[in-house]
Design a protein around this motif. Structure first.
Motif, mmCIF file in Angstrom:
data_model
loop_
_atom_site.group_PDB
_atom_site.id
_atom_site.type_symbol
_atom_site.label_atom_id
_atom_site.label_comp_id
_atom_site.label_asym_id
_atom_site.label_seq_id
_atom_site.Cartn_x
_atom_site.Cartn_y
_atom_site.Cartn_z
ATOM 1 N N ARG A 62 8.428 -40.491 -1.608
ATOM 2 C CA ARG A 62 7.360 -40.736 -0.637
ATOM 3 C C ARG A 62 7.367 -39.661 0.444
ATOM 4 O O ARG A 62 6.337 -39.063 0.761
ATOM 5 N N TYR A 63 8.535 -39.376 0.997
ATOM 6 C CA TYR A 63 8.622 -38.392 2.072
ATOM 7 C C TYR A 63 8.340 -36.972 1.572
ATOM 8 O O TYR A 63 7.663 -36.192 2.246
ATOM 9 N N VAL A 64 8.842 -36.638 0.405
ATOM 10 C CA VAL A 64 8.654 -35.287 -0.142
ATOM 11 C C VAL A 64 7.178 -35.042 -0.465
ATOM 12 O O VAL A 64 6.633 -33.973 -0.150
ATOM 13 N N ILE A 65 6.512 -36.020 -1.072
ATOM 14 C CA ILE A 65 5.083 -35.874 -1.389
ATOM 15 C C ILE A 65 4.262 -35.779 -0.103
ATOM 16 O O ILE A 65 3.330 -34.973 0.002
ATOM 17 N N ILE A 66 4.607 -36.582 0.897
ATOM 18 C CA ILE A 66 3.894 -36.512 2.181
ATOM 19 C C ILE A 66 4.041 -35.120 2.786
ATOM 20 O O ILE A 66 3.063 -34.535 3.269
ATOM 21 N N TRP A 67 5.230 -34.569 2.755
ATOM 22 C CA TRP A 67 5.427 -33.219 3.285
ATOM 23 C C TRP A 67 4.572 -32.222 2.497
ATOM 24 O O TRP A 67 3.966 -31.330 3.081
ATOM 25 N N GLY A 68 4.526 -32.361 1.178
ATOM 26 C CA GLY A 68 3.714 -31.458 0.359
ATOM 27 C C GLY A 68 2.236 -31.546 0.702
ATOM 28 O O GLY A 68 1.555 -30.528 0.807
ATOM 29 N N VAL A 69 1.742 -32.768 0.892
ATOM 30 C CA VAL A 69 0.331 -32.959 1.241
ATOM 31 C C VAL A 69 0.030 -32.352 2.605
ATOM 32 O O VAL A 69 -0.953 -31.626 2.773
ATOM 33 N N PHE A 70 0.863 -32.625 3.580
ATOM 34 C CA PHE A 70 0.607 -32.127 4.930
ATOM 35 C C PHE A 70 0.711 -30.600 4.998
ATOM 36 O O PHE A 70 -0.021 -29.968 5.748
ATOM 37 N N LEU A 71 1.603 -30.020 4.215
ATOM 38 C CA LEU A 71 1.677 -28.564 4.163
ATOM 39 C C LEU A 71 0.479 -27.984 3.418
ATOM 40 O O LEU A 71 0.084 -26.841 3.653
ATOM 41 N N GLY A 72 -0.113 -28.782 2.540
ATOM 42 C CA GLY A 72 -1.279 -28.342 1.788
ATOM 43 C C GLY A 72 -2.570 -28.355 2.574
ATOM 44 O O GLY A 72 -3.571 -27.773 2.144
ATOM 45 N N PHE A 73 -2.601 -29.018 3.742
ATOM 46 C CA PHE A 73 -3.818 -29.055 4.564
ATOM 47 C C PHE A 73 -4.318 -27.656 4.880
ATOM 48 O O PHE A 73 -5.493 -27.338 4.682
ATOM 49 N N ALA A 74 -3.445 -26.822 5.400
ATOM 50 C CA ALA A 74 -3.838 -25.468 5.796
ATOM 51 C C ALA A 74 -4.217 -24.639 4.574
ATOM 52 O O ALA A 74 -5.141 -23.818 4.633
ATOM 53 N N LEU A 75 -3.527 -24.864 3.485
ATOM 54 C CA LEU A 75 -3.828 -24.158 2.243
ATOM 55 C C LEU A 75 -5.232 -24.514 1.759
ATOM 56 O O LEU A 75 -6.005 -23.639 1.337
ATOM 57 N N ALA A 76 -5.587 -25.780 1.836
ATOM 58 C CA ALA A 76 -6.935 -26.214 1.438
ATOM 59 C C ALA A 76 -7.998 -25.607 2.360
ATOM 60 O O ALA A 76 -9.069 -25.210 1.901
#
Length: 165
Positions: free
Chosen positions: A49-63
């Motif tokens: 849960r925590y690792v996926i959340i970190w991946g999503v939040f880091l992906g915001f800027a990428l998107a």
């Protein structure tokens, strides 16, 4: 300057990808342990849960960099080029204000969790580490919006035609 931009772009891609890959790998491990060895690991779900959340939040800027965020542009497409630019500058300015508030309150939340000493239930990870993604992602997102605003003011087109193929 171009080297710094390339490093920044690479950091975003590698960090988001690493967290997603780590999350998927842990999910696979959890399923494997549960169904093959019949020994489920309780900690896996929490860490995933925590690792996926970190991946999503880091992906915001990428998107944002690839203009892949959800947007409704029915009315936008009917505007003149001048009005589109005005609206883009306004929306980007509001987004910058949001990112500043988001980052600030993320820092406040991290400090609050740090001083409270809260830890996660199964693994015991300090919660301030979990919440640290808020100011990190807010800063990365803020930098992307500032980059976008500068491009808009300079008159460069920030709309991409599906760069991900």
């Amino acid at each position: 300057m171009k080297t710094l931009k390339k490093v920044w772009d690479l950091f975003e891609e590698i960090s988001a990808g690493t967290f997603f890959f780590g999350g998927i790998t842990l999910i696979f491990y959890g399923v494997f342990m549960r169904y093959v060895f019949n020994e489920p690991k309780a900690w896996v779900e929490e860490v995933v849960r925590y690792v996926i959340i970190w991946g999503v939040f880091l992906g915001f800027a990428l998107a944002l960099r690839h203009n892949q965020h959800i947007q409704v542009d029915m009315l936008y497409d009917k505007l003149s080029a001048r009005m589109k630019k005005v609206l883009d500058i306004f929306a980007t300015s509001v987004s910058i204000a949001f990112c500043v508030a988001y980052t600030y309150y993320g820092i406040v939340l991290v400090a609050s969790r740090y001083h409270s000493g809260m830890v996660s239930l199964d693994v015991g990870i300090p919660m301030w580490i979990i919440y640290l993604i808020l100011p990190i992602s807010g800063t990365l997102f803020l930098l992307r919006f500032i980059e976008r605003l500068v491009q808009l003011i300079r008159g460069k087109d920030v709309k991409y035609d599906n760069p991900i193929t």
